[in-house]
Design a protein around this motif. Sequence first.
Motif, PDB file in Angstrom:
ATOM      1  N   VAL A 270       0.839  -1.203   0.000  1.00  0.00           N
ATOM      2  CA  VAL A 270       0.000   0.000   0.000  1.00  0.00           C
ATOM      3  C   VAL A 270       0.877   1.257   0.000  1.00  0.00           C
ATOM      4  O   VAL A 270       0.617   2.217  -0.722  1.00  0.00           O
ATOM      5  N   ASN A 271       1.946   1.226   0.775  1.00  0.00           N
ATOM      6  CA  ASN A 271       2.871   2.359   0.755  1.00  0.00           C
ATOM      7  C   ASN A 271       3.492   2.543  -0.628  1.00  0.00           C
ATOM      8  O   ASN A 271       3.642   3.667  -1.105  1.00  0.00           O
ATOM      9  N   ALA A 272       3.850   1.428  -1.245  1.00  0.00           N
ATOM     10  CA  ALA A 272       4.446   1.492  -2.581  1.00  0.00           C
ATOM     11  C   ALA A 272       3.444   2.108  -3.553  1.00  0.00           C
ATOM     12  O   ALA A 272       3.796   2.950  -4.378  1.00  0.00           O
ATOM     13  N   THR A 334       3.985  11.468   5.992  1.00  0.00           N
ATOM     14  CA  THR A 334       4.144  12.659   5.162  1.00  0.00           C
ATOM     15  C   THR A 334       2.879  12.862   4.344  1.00  0.00           C
ATOM     16  O   THR A 334       2.832  13.705   3.464  1.00  0.00           O
ATOM     17  N   LYS A 335       1.870  12.033   4.628  1.00  0.00           N
ATOM     18  CA  LYS A 335       0.646  12.089   3.832  1.00  0.00           C
ATOM     19  C   LYS A 335      -0.354  13.070   4.447  1.00  0.00           C
ATOM     20  O   LYS A 335      -0.272  13.389   5.631  1.00  0.00           O
ATOM     21  N   ALA A 336      -1.292  13.492   3.627  1.00  0.00           N
ATOM     22  CA  ALA A 336      -2.279  14.470   4.077  1.00  0.00           C
ATOM     23  C   ALA A 336      -3.130  13.890   5.202  1.00  0.00           C
ATOM     24  O   ALA A 336      -3.260  12.672   5.319  1.00  0.00           O
ATOM     25  N   LEU A 343       1.007   4.534  10.793  1.00  0.00           N
ATOM     26  CA  LEU A 343       1.143   3.309  11.595  1.00  0.00           C
ATOM     27  C   LEU A 343       1.531   2.089  10.755  1.00  0.00           C
ATOM     28  O   LEU A 343       1.811   1.029  11.298  1.00  0.00           O
ATOM     29  N   GLY A 344       1.566   2.266   9.424  1.00  0.00           N
ATOM     30  CA  GLY A 344       1.848   1.111   8.565  1.00  0.00           C
ATOM     31  C   GLY A 344       3.226   0.530   8.816  1.00  0.00           C
ATOM     32  O   GLY A 344       3.375  -0.663   9.094  1.00  0.00           O
ATOM     33  N   LEU A 345       4.233   1.366   8.728  1.00  0.00           N
ATOM     34  CA  LEU A 345       5.601   0.854   8.864  1.00  0.00           C
ATOM     35  C   LEU A 345       5.944   0.519  10.306  1.00  0.00           C
ATOM     36  O   LEU A 345       6.738  -0.382  10.554  1.00  0.00           O
TER      37      LEU A 345
HETATM   38 MG    MG Z   1       1.335   3.298   5.095  1.00  0.00          MG
END
Ligand code: MG
Length: 392
Positions: A270-272, A334-336, A343-345
């Motif tokens: 999802v991050n990718a 760093t996302k809006a 919390l993903g990583l």
């Molecule tokens: Mg994430």
Amino acid sequence: MGLGAMSELRLLLVEDSESDALLLLRELRRGGFEPRWRRVETAEAMLEALRDETWDAVVSDYSMPRFAAPAALALLKESGVDVPFIIVSGTVNEEIAVDSLKRGAADFISKGKLTRLVPAMRRELAMAAEHRERRRLEAQLRQSQKMEAIGQLAGGIAHDFNNLLAVITSYSELLIDGFDEGDPRRDDVHEIRRAAERATSLTRQLLAFSRRQVLQPTVVDLNAAVRDLERMLRRAIGSTIEFEAALDEDIGRVRVDLGQLDQILINLAVNARDAMPGGGTLRFATANVTLGDEHTVEYPGAVPGDYVAVYVSDTGVGMDADTRARAFEPFFTTKAVGKGTGLGLSTVFGIVQQSGGHVTVDSVLGRGTTFRVYLPRIAERDDPESVGGGAG
Ligand SMILES: [Mg+2]
Ligand SMILES: Nc1ncnc2c1ncn2[C@@H]1O[C@H](COP(=O)(O)OP(=O)(O)O)[C@@H](O)[C@H]1O
């Protein structure tokens, strides 16, 4: 010249005399250096050179018509570029030399004794390398202490909150059961329960980060895990992103909680996806790796040994050094607002650590990112499927 390999030297020369510069370079070449150099004679030009390029050392004349070593040294310090500054001066004056060293010059060499330059350069470069290495290790230690402290704090709070949320959820359920089907208060309590469930899922991620969740490890084939997830990963990343899998068929097994492993792979995918708004390639690869001491020096907390690695790479926007350093911290995003929880990583980090592995990241701004998840490979004899040596 000796038989040893030439060592490349990115040298910034602060010198007004071209011929003196050439003498200096000749001396360095004779000493086995291969200088890639730039000569400047004003503060502006030096500033520009420091900004534009990476240097291993600065060699400066003492006094020039438009510039002087003390100013050049001050400028170097101010720019934050931490490389040795060696003064090579035509005039030798003990007082000036001592003063220069006090201000942080690495050495003061007379143009008449240029043979001192090569040994001085070697010594200073070695010291600078040592210094850099020490600072890197210190930064790493600070970072792991910070992660540890945040983990303790987050885990403590999450644990207590989880207990409170369990109370809210179970009493909500009791209340719901007490109301008639058509009672509007039933919907209200439903809302309360839903909010408690969302909060529970947040605290679960915090517990994962602080390695406090209950794992149910089983023996897992990482290739099978990636294949089983492939359809859902493809759906998650959308059609503008290419999905590639380069799975090494000879990898060993790992012992991990399968649900949590899926969580890891999904979070990374999802991050990718988020990093490739204009499309790109998401690649999963697996491999057996044996990590030695050089790896564990670079990644503190990593234990030498046999691992199975999953590499998750994208061709997305990449991260700058600051983002890379903080990416695994809980709530760092760093996302809006509303787009990222941060919390993903941290969840990935916690699960991997709790499973006895570790995770690293490599990223180049504008080029892409690779996460490497290392999980301990279980010894062949511990692998139930290889017992008896039969086919399988
Ligand atoms: Mg994430
Ligand atoms: N594949 C990636 N490419 C570029 N940046 C990434 C990537 N993965 C993570 N990041 C950076 O790390 C931050 C933290 O990621 P994460 O913990 O998953 O939180 P979130 O995705 O909610 O922001 C992201 O906001 C982003 O800046």
